[in-house]
Design an enzyme around this catalytic site. Sequence first.
Site, PDB file in Angstrom:
ATOM      1  N   LYS A  35     -18.523  88.819  33.810  1.00 35.92           N
ATOM      2  CA  LYS A  35     -17.437  88.061  33.202  1.00 35.92           C
ATOM      3  C   LYS A  35     -16.826  88.846  32.041  1.00 35.92           C
ATOM      4  CE  LYS A  35     -16.658  83.265  32.254  1.00 35.92           C
ATOM      5  NZ  LYS A  35     -17.249  82.025  31.813  1.00 35.92           N
ATOM      6  N   PHE A 151     -10.749  68.420  21.831  1.00 32.27           N
ATOM      7  CA  PHE A 151     -10.218  67.352  22.682  1.00 32.27           C
ATOM      8  C   PHE A 151      -9.254  67.899  23.728  1.00 32.27           C
ATOM      9  CE2 PHE A 151     -11.331  65.582  18.553  1.00 32.27           C
ATOM     10  CZ  PHE A 151     -12.221  64.590  18.930  1.00 32.27           C
ATOM     11  N   ASN A 227     -14.081  60.165  24.611  1.00 36.75           N
ATOM     12  CA  ASN A 227     -14.061  60.330  26.063  1.00 36.75           C
ATOM     13  C   ASN A 227     -14.464  59.044  26.769  1.00 36.75           C
ATOM     14  OD1 ASN A 227     -13.067  62.866  26.098  1.00 36.75           O
ATOM     15  ND2 ASN A 227     -14.944  63.903  26.691  1.00 36.75           N
ATOM     16  N   LEU A 269      -3.405  54.894  31.306  1.00 40.16           N
ATOM     17  CA  LEU A 269      -3.429  53.624  32.043  1.00 40.16           C
ATOM     18  C   LEU A 269      -2.847  53.832  33.439  1.00 40.16           C
ATOM     19  CD1 LEU A 269      -2.332  50.791  29.547  1.00 40.16           C
ATOM     20  CD2 LEU A 269      -4.590  51.188  30.528  1.00 40.16           C
ATOM     21  N   GLY A 272      -5.457  54.729  39.951  1.00 41.26           N
ATOM     22  CA  GLY A 272      -5.550  55.749  40.994  1.00 41.26           C
ATOM     23  C   GLY A 272      -6.900  55.728  41.673  1.00 41.26           C
ATOM     24  N   CYS A 279     -15.605  66.802  32.315  1.00 35.09           N
ATOM     25  CA  CYS A 279     -15.945  66.125  31.051  1.00 35.09           C
ATOM     26  C   CYS A 279     -16.291  64.651  31.210  1.00 35.09           C
ATOM     27  CB  CYS A 279     -14.791  66.260  30.076  1.00 35.09           C
ATOM     28  SG  CYS A 279     -14.630  67.917  29.445  1.00 35.09           S
ATOM     29  N   LYS A 282     -19.585  63.557  33.101  1.00 33.12           N
ATOM     30  CA  LYS A 282     -20.786  64.080  32.427  1.00 33.12           C
ATOM     31  C   LYS A 282     -20.956  63.417  31.045  1.00 33.12           C
ATOM     32  CE  LYS A 282     -20.332  68.318  30.471  1.00 33.12           C
ATOM     33  NZ  LYS A 282     -20.661  68.491  29.094  1.00 33.12           N
ATOM     34  N   LYS A 339      -7.327  66.764  38.970  1.00 36.83           N
ATOM     35  CA  LYS A 339      -6.067  66.215  38.450  1.00 36.83           C
ATOM     36  C   LYS A 339      -4.999  67.283  38.639  1.00 36.83           C
ATOM     37  CE  LYS A 339      -6.294  67.848  33.731  1.00 36.83           C
ATOM     38  NZ  LYS A 339      -6.160  67.535  32.327  1.00 36.83           N
ATOM     39  N   ARG A 346     -14.291  70.396  39.988  1.00 38.87           N
ATOM     40  CA  ARG A 346     -15.566  69.784  39.598  1.00 38.87           C
ATOM     41  C   ARG A 346     -15.413  68.265  39.513  1.00 38.87           C
ATOM     42  NH1 ARG A 346     -17.002  73.240  34.414  1.00 38.87           N
ATOM     43  NH2 ARG A 346     -14.739  73.381  34.372  1.00 38.87           N
TER      44      ARG A 346
END
Length: 468
Positions: A35, A151, A227, A269, A272, A279, A282, A339, A346
Amino acid sequence: MRIAVVGSGYVGLVAGACFADLGHDVIVVDNDQQKLAALRNGDVPIHEKFLPELLSRHRGQRLQFSDDLKEAARVSSAIFVAVGTPPTESGEADLSYVESVAREISGGIEDYKVIVEKSTVPVYTSEWIRKIILRNGTDPDLFDVASNPEFLREGTAVTDFMFPDRIVTGCDSPRAAEVLRQVYLPLTDGSYYSRADAIPQPDRAQIPPPIIVTSTKSAELIKHASNAFLAMKISFINAVASVCESVGADVNQVVHGIGTDSRIGPRFLNPGIGYGGSCFPKDIMAFRSVAREFGYDFRLLDEVMKINEDQRQRFVRKVHHALWTLRGKHLGVLGLAFKGGTDDIRESPALAIVQLLLQEGSKIAAYDPAAMDRTREILKNGITFANSAYDAARDADALLILTEWEEFANLDLARLRGELKYPIVIDGRNLYDPEMMAAQGFTYYSVGRAASHPDGVPAAVSKNGKKA
Ligand code: UDX
């Protein structure tokens, strides 16, 4: 300021590049040699807007990559820990990477430093980091442990970093608070935003952002609680959507009606197929488990998770409702990422639904603007990958929309209808207006709204107005 960022994953790489853009000298540390070589070489391992620009602007100058954690710690005033905290089988966060970083840093502390938690960690982590560093013989006056949660959302991570709603710094000493104040000064004094080469300002940005100073424990909790609250908002509206489906109401109208209450607000809001990603799933589990460990049974979070899981099953039931049996059916799928705007799969609800449909024997032609390569690595049988949305729709029994990519909301509907075997669209992200879809000749199913048909008869209600 000289800064070390430990971990070149999502948060670490974005934070490192952004700190360099704020004018700091940054060393990003990782123990993955491949990496590091790729990063030094100019590769950008994640799909993230503005990151390639920032990396090429600072790579080799204000931004270095290294595997020598001790040395990076020695020369830095602030060491941000952004290593992974994956879930264990029981849902707790695995903090062994954080612990080994703490152990190794201790050897590099010769003058005062702040060790800053950037990864999302349970509330007691800062105390443990402190204990580990002390246990390895470091003078307590030479360091503080602080928490500075991040965030940032995937896809807009650089913009979120540079234009945050707020910067939370959890510190238990004025000295540590001062170091973090200096780190973020170009944002909080507004000087960054007047630069000609600053990252473009998004809508709704609050400039300059406020800095909130809390105790370290409060900052750790702020991250988990934020979260969890956002995930709860999504599950709440998904539960409301289910009620809407039963009674024949329109969840989008309900969202408009409640979201305009300034105490509630319209964001997060969107109903779906549920939340996913690296995030929310988990962090909700980890928050649930840390609360339990400290004697609070946070059952509300169980329900948030359960509603989220149910959304996938409900969607598959909708596919059955539209198509009856699924064995051998050809389904076009738009969206694999968890999304829109990311290649990340993931905990993707889209992928989970694709897997359920494959198990039922459907044949899937999927298209995603960014996530197909990653999906190819894990799904081999029963799925083909298309070159465009129209290609995915070709000769399909129905088209399924599973990710909220902008391009999926702007399709040429006449062309789409021409490609499909039957003009049926099952939309898990409410990207289209049901009446408009019916007018365009589609049978259209979505979330929390009655299905619509080309002949204008709503699915949940028969011609005489009674529920079907
Ligand atoms: C999230 C938090 O937003 C961010 O603050 C934190 O640092 C990391 O976790 P991210 O995982 O990148 O960011 O994605 P986010 O945009 O929050 O979306 C999470 C999931 O919720 C996605 O699957 C998305 O499709 C879904 N979602 C989001 C909804 O279903 N409805 C909404 O209204 C919003």
